[in-house]
Design a protein around this motif. Structure first.
Motif, PDB file in Angstrom:
ATOM      1  N   ALA A 215      75.373  30.898  18.319  1.00 60.70           N
ATOM      2  CA  ALA A 215      75.488  30.015  16.827  1.00 60.70           C
ATOM      3  C   ALA A 215      74.776  30.179  15.459  1.00 60.70           C
ATOM      4  CB  ALA A 215      74.888  28.612  17.129  1.00 60.70           C
ATOM      5  N   THR A 216      75.309  29.572  14.469  1.00 64.87           N
ATOM      6  CA  THR A 216      74.872  29.937  13.334  1.00 64.87           C
ATOM      7  C   THR A 216      74.227  28.022  12.200  1.00 64.87           C
ATOM      8  OG1 THR A 216      76.424  31.500  13.143  1.00 64.87           O
ATOM      9  CG2 THR A 216      75.290  30.570  11.213  1.00 64.87           C
ATOM     10  N   ILE A 217      73.204  28.128  12.267  1.00 65.74           N
ATOM     11  CA  ILE A 217      72.703  26.731  11.872  1.00 65.74           C
ATOM     12  C   ILE A 217      72.310  26.851  10.243  1.00 65.74           C
ATOM     13  CG2 ILE A 217      70.776  24.874  11.601  1.00 65.74           C
ATOM     14  CD1 ILE A 217      70.960  25.685  14.902  1.00 65.74           C
ATOM     15  N   LEU A 218      72.735  26.168   9.136  1.00 65.28           N
ATOM     16  CA  LEU A 218      71.716  26.962   7.460  1.00 65.28           C
ATOM     17  C   LEU A 218      71.279  25.249   7.930  1.00 65.28           C
ATOM     18  CD1 LEU A 218      74.262  29.341   7.297  1.00 65.28           C
ATOM     19  CD2 LEU A 218      74.554  28.705   4.873  1.00 65.28           C
ATOM     20  N   THR A 219      70.031  25.666   6.919  1.00 64.84           N
ATOM     21  CA  THR A 219      69.354  24.715   6.268  1.00 64.84           C
ATOM     22  C   THR A 219      68.321  24.791   5.486  1.00 64.84           C
ATOM     23  OG1 THR A 219      67.708  23.053   7.672  1.00 64.84           O
ATOM     24  CG2 THR A 219      67.637  25.476   8.012  1.00 64.84           C
ATOM     25  N   PRO A 220      67.983  23.067   4.585  1.00 65.46           N
ATOM     26  CA  PRO A 220      67.135  24.269   3.559  1.00 65.46           C
ATOM     27  C   PRO A 220      65.481  24.551   4.113  1.00 65.46           C
ATOM     28  CG  PRO A 220      67.935  21.971   3.782  1.00 65.46           C
ATOM     29  CD  PRO A 220      68.161  22.065   4.800  1.00 65.46           C
ATOM     30  N   SER A 221      64.607  25.607   4.105  1.00 65.78           N
ATOM     31  CA  SER A 221      63.696  26.320   4.513  1.00 65.78           C
ATOM     32  C   SER A 221      62.815  24.820   4.967  1.00 65.78           C
ATOM     33  CB  SER A 221      63.559  27.569   3.375  1.00 65.78           C
ATOM     34  OG  SER A 221      62.697  26.955   1.809  1.00 65.78           O
ATOM     35  N   GLU A 222      62.007  23.797   4.069  1.00 65.14           N
ATOM     36  CA  GLU A 222      61.481  23.428   5.019  1.00 65.14           C
ATOM     37  C   GLU A 222      61.872  23.035   6.155  1.00 65.14           C
ATOM     38  OE1 GLU A 222      62.301  19.328   2.818  1.00 65.14           O
ATOM     39  OE2 GLU A 222      62.965  20.577   1.953  1.00 65.14           O
TER      40      GLU A 222
ATOM     41  N   MET B  77      67.152  35.692  10.689  1.00 64.44           N
ATOM     42  CA  MET B  77      67.293  34.445  10.632  1.00 64.44           C
ATOM     43  C   MET B  77      67.441  34.901   8.827  1.00 64.44           C
ATOM     44  SD  MET B  77      64.552  31.658  10.492  1.00 64.44           S
ATOM     45  CE  MET B  77      62.885  33.007   9.535  1.00 64.44           C
ATOM     46  N   ASP B  78      67.797  35.088   7.865  1.00 64.77           N
ATOM     47  CA  ASP B  78      68.046  35.106   6.340  1.00 64.77           C
ATOM     48  C   ASP B  78      68.305  34.670   5.921  1.00 64.77           C
ATOM     49  OD1 ASP B  78      68.609  37.832   7.685  1.00 64.77           O
ATOM     50  OD2 ASP B  78      71.002  38.022   7.940  1.00 64.77           O
ATOM     51  N   TYR B  79      67.912  34.823   4.300  1.00 67.68           N
ATOM     52  CA  TYR B  79      67.176  33.624   3.667  1.00 67.68           C
ATOM     53  C   TYR B  79      68.388  34.077   2.369  1.00 67.68           C
ATOM     54  CZ  TYR B  79      62.960  31.636   4.474  1.00 67.68           C
ATOM     55  OH  TYR B  79      61.486  30.731   5.258  1.00 67.68           O
TER      56      TYR B  79
ATOM     57  N   ARG C 164      70.254  32.396  13.175  1.00 63.32           N
ATOM     58  CA  ARG C 164      71.772  33.179  14.605  1.00 63.32           C
ATOM     59  C   ARG C 164      70.604  32.523  15.630  1.00 63.32           C
ATOM     60  NH1 ARG C 164      71.626  36.500   9.946  1.00 63.32           N
ATOM     61  NH2 ARG C 164      70.514  37.370  11.044  1.00 63.32           N
ATOM     62  N   TYR C 165      70.995  31.470  16.513  1.00 66.96           N
ATOM     63  CA  TYR C 165      70.709  31.039  17.494  1.00 66.96           C
ATOM     64  C   TYR C 165      71.572  31.759  19.019  1.00 66.96           C
ATOM     65  CZ  TYR C 165      66.324  29.489  16.807  1.00 66.96           C
ATOM     66  OH  TYR C 165      64.621  29.379  16.595  1.00 66.96           O
ATOM     67  N   THR C 166      71.417  32.134  20.324  1.00 66.92           N
ATOM     68  CA  THR C 166      72.836  32.165  21.247  1.00 66.92           C
ATOM     69  C   THR C 166      72.212  31.080  22.160  1.00 66.92           C
ATOM     70  OG1 THR C 166      72.435  34.272  21.260  1.00 66.92           O
ATOM     71  CG2 THR C 166      73.517  33.053  23.842  1.00 66.92           C
TER      72      THR C 166
ATOM     73  N   ALA D  71      71.291  20.024   7.449  1.00 64.76           N
ATOM     74  CA  ALA D  71      71.365  21.019   8.281  1.00 64.76           C
ATOM     75  C   ALA D  71      73.222  21.576   8.845  1.00 64.76           C
ATOM     76  CB  ALA D  71      70.687  21.525   9.316  1.00 64.76           C
ATOM     77  N   SER D  72      73.982  22.720   8.531  1.00 66.99           N
ATOM     78  CA  SER D  72      75.317  22.081   8.921  1.00 66.99           C
ATOM     79  C   SER D  72      75.106  23.773  10.352  1.00 66.99           C
ATOM     80  CB  SER D  72      76.014  22.982   8.354  1.00 66.99           C
ATOM     81  OG  SER D  72      75.928  24.125   7.251  1.00 66.99           O
ATOM     82  N   PHE D  73      76.119  23.006  10.944  1.00 62.88           N
ATOM     83  CA  PHE D  73      76.522  24.251  11.982  1.00 62.88           C
ATOM     84  C   PHE D  73      77.631  24.899  12.397  1.00 62.88           C
ATOM     85  CE2 PHE D  73      76.851  23.684  17.255  1.00 62.88           C
ATOM     86  CZ  PHE D  73      75.663  24.839  17.060  1.00 62.88           C
ATOM     87  N   ASP D  74      77.790  25.608  12.964  1.00 64.42           N
ATOM     88  CA  ASP D  74      78.902  26.797  13.956  1.00 64.42           C
ATOM     89  C   ASP D  74      79.060  27.148  14.698  1.00 64.42           C
ATOM     90  OD1 ASP D  74      81.683  27.397  13.058  1.00 64.42           O
ATOM     91  OD2 ASP D  74      80.637  29.325  12.559  1.00 64.42           O
TER      92      ASP D  74
END
Length: 615
Positions: free
Chosen positions: A414-421, A440-442, A451-453, A475-478
């Motif tokens: 899983a890839t999650i994009l979210t604001p850092s807060e 995790m990358d900024y 990134r999670y399994t 947040a967005s998720f793929d």
């Protein structure tokens, strides 16, 4: 339909491209402006989301089905033909994107200038890079007050390795920057490469079923040429057909005198058998057949399984025909017949995700006038027994008897994009769902990629809903399949009056067995009508009862006629009633109404909630 000469037949005058982006980043609006600017749709017939043909697409504001359209565009004195494919943006419809990419040489990577890169944008970008496509970065919605084109141009440039100044700034709503974008498509996307005089090879990248014309097949011609009234051969089945009509979508169907190398168009043979047009197959001519097919792309694998049953059993044949026709429009739909003690005859269907499940169910009900129930979604498990045998379980009722050595469940990357807060709440949610952090990358000072399994079973219910609520919708998720892993899973059975009801069984993690049992027992106590005798509802793991609820018996007032007199007479009547109830319970069966199965098993509420969250 009058035959027209194709606008361009020479491969060097063709440009094949698609638009890829996250959901709601303005693909369909940008496509509308392109249609108007190139003149293929006039002002009188123009409507918003012109290429979204289904009512569901227009109501929800999402693209579900890819649409190919051919547009003329002149640069200087040269007239070019642009073949554009408008693709879906939702994670569940990635297979539509992958098929479109196989028919193109370039892609517009569209990013909302007010929201920036999201998870699905990344997924589609990697997909395009795998196909060696030329990427043109585009920032859309620059007319919005909240737009930050400079910030997100830099983010895009860092991602694909370029200069922020190369990111085109356009507005699909106002049309600003769209002519420059069309010029850039002509100058940067390479012309298709093929052998115009070689043996004919055309790849099927889509097909639809038309009630009057039969199967309409959409192809990308790689080598050679196809002409009307020519006999063609499908290389996988070796069947031959005569071409009745050939044409291009511009955006309405227009017949042509043939399709040359590099062109995208449709073929009609009049065939009504939906299995004759398999997506990914290669078409060649019967008289001069090609020896090698065009390389196939990966077939989509179903991620989520659900049973679909007609509420009226007599609709079963109609449901089978409807699924056959829908399968042609949707290559990712898998189904096989299934029988349920509770729900009768139906189909076990495989889907790419929950929105995919909901869309298919809604299309079946709308387009084919069926009343359906979809059971709660579940995933595929590999169960190994101590005797060395392994069984594939897509339904809890298939769970094998005997001593289980190991159960393996599917996992996803899983890839999650979210604001850092929101890093803390997202990490907490993923840990609750048995996730393992991979990295995790900024992407910028205030946006992070995590990134999670995760086990697939943990995200098919309310994961998206929880993610959106914990990040205020930012947040967005793929996700993509990542094999399987051993897990501590158990089968929870539901017993009514000490009899097991297969339809209510579920495979859950050991830690969640108790909460599932309590929830299902409580739900059934509310919806099953009271009987003449007391009915226990029990949740069990193997022979151990983990939860219980009781449906109280309907009681007749035996003492109504006893006014006054000795207490022993009243006690005698109550004892007699008690014996009768005991005998009734021993031989009685609990009749579970259809509504109870629909309420307890139906996936409508969680799925609908998920779909809204994903949007």
């Amino acid at each position: 339909m009058p035959a027209i000469a194709p606008a361009a037949t020479a491969p060097e005058l063709l440009r094949n491209f698609c638009i890829i982006a996250h959901i709601a980043h303005g693909k369909s609006t940008l496509a509308d402006r392109m249609l108007q600017l190139t003149g293929v749709v006039d002002e009188r017939t123009m409507r918003a989301q012109y290429l979204d043909r289904m009512d569901i697409e227009r109501e929800r504001g999402i693209t579900i089905k890819s649409q190919a359209v051919r547009m003329p565009w002149q640069v200087g004195d040269t007239a070019y033909a642009l073949n554009m494919i408008d693709t879906p943006g939702h994670v569940d419809f990635t297979y539509e994107v992958s098929r479109s990419l196989a028919a193109c040489e370039g892609a517009l990577l569209l990013v909302d200038a007010a929201q920036g890169i999201e998870a699905q944008t990344l997924a589609n970008l990697y997909l395009a890079l795998e196909n060696d496509l030329t990427i043109i970065p585009v920032l859309n919605k620059i007319d919005l007050p909240a737009a930050q084109p400079e910030k997100y141009a830099e983010e895009l440039a860092n991602l694909i390795g370029g200069d922020p100044a190369d990111c085109l700034r356009v507005s699909g709503k106002t049309g600003e920057g769209v002519p420059e974008l069309l010029d850039r498509i002509v100058s940067e996307i390479p012309a298709p490469v093929g052998e115009p005089e070689g043996p004919t090879r055309a790849m099927i990248f889509d097909s639809v079923y038309d009630t009057y014309r039969g199967v309409v097949t959409f192809v990308r011609v790689v080598d050679g040429r196809v002409r009307p009234r020519e006999r063609i051969r499908l290389m996988s089945t070796n069947s031959t057909h005569e071409l009745l009509d050939i044409g291009v979508s511009s955006p309405e169907p227009q017949s042509t005198d043939g399709l040359g190398a590099g062109e995208v168009g449709f073929l009609i043979t009049g065939v009504k058998d939906v299995s004759q047009s398999r997506v990914g197959d290669t078409i060649t001519t019967a008289d001069k057949p090609a020896s090698e097919p065009v390389g196939e792309y990966r077939e989509p694998q179903p991620m989520v399984f659900s049973g679909i049953f007609p509420i009226d059993g007599s609709d079963y044949p109609a449901l089978r025909d409807a699924l056959d026709k829908l399968k042609l429009n949707d290559a990712a739909l898998n189904y096989e017949p299934e029988t349920s003690v509770a729900l009768g005859f139906g189909f076990r269907c495989g889907f790419l995700g929950l929105l995919h499940l909901e869309i298919i169910k809604e299309r079946l009900e709308r387009e084919f006038d069926l009343d359906l129930i979809a059971t709660a979604p579940n995933v595929v498990y590999e169960v190994s027994l101590e005797d060395g045998t392994t069984q594939r379980v897509t339904n809890p009722s298939e769970f094998p008897e005997g001593k289980v050595a190991e159960i393996r469940e599917p996992v996803v990357k899983a890839t999650i994009l979210t604001p850092s807060e929101f890093i803390g709440p997202v990490m907490e949610l993923c840990q609750q769902r048995r996730g393992t952090q991979e990295g995790m990358d900024y992407l910028s000072a205030d946006r992070v990629e995590m990134r999670y399994t995760l086990p697939l079973a943990e995200i098919v219910f309310d994961f998206f809903d929880q993610l959106k609520s914990r990040t205020r919708g930012y947040a967005s998720f793929d996700y993509e399949p990542a094999g399987d892993q051993a897990a501590d899973l158990v089968k929870v059975d539901i017993l009514l009056n000490h009899e097991q009801v297969d339809a209510f069984s579920a495979i859950v993690h050991k830690d969640q067995a108790y909460s599932y049992g309590v929830r299902m027992a409580g739900k059934l106590r509310e919806i099953i009508p009271r009987q003449q005798f007391e009915v226990p509802i029990q949740a069990a793991v193997g022979s151990r009862i983990i939860a219980r609820e009781t449906i109280r018996a309907l009681r007749k007032d035996m003492l109504a006629k006893c006014y006054g007199g000795d207490i022993s007479r009243k006690r005698k009547l109550l004892e007699k009633q008690k014996e009768g109830k005991k005998r009734m319970k021993a031989i009685g069966r609990v009749e579970v109404p259809q509504e109870a199965f629909i309420a307890a098993l139906g996936s409508d509420s969680p799925t609908g909630k998920e779909a809204r969250a994903k949007k």
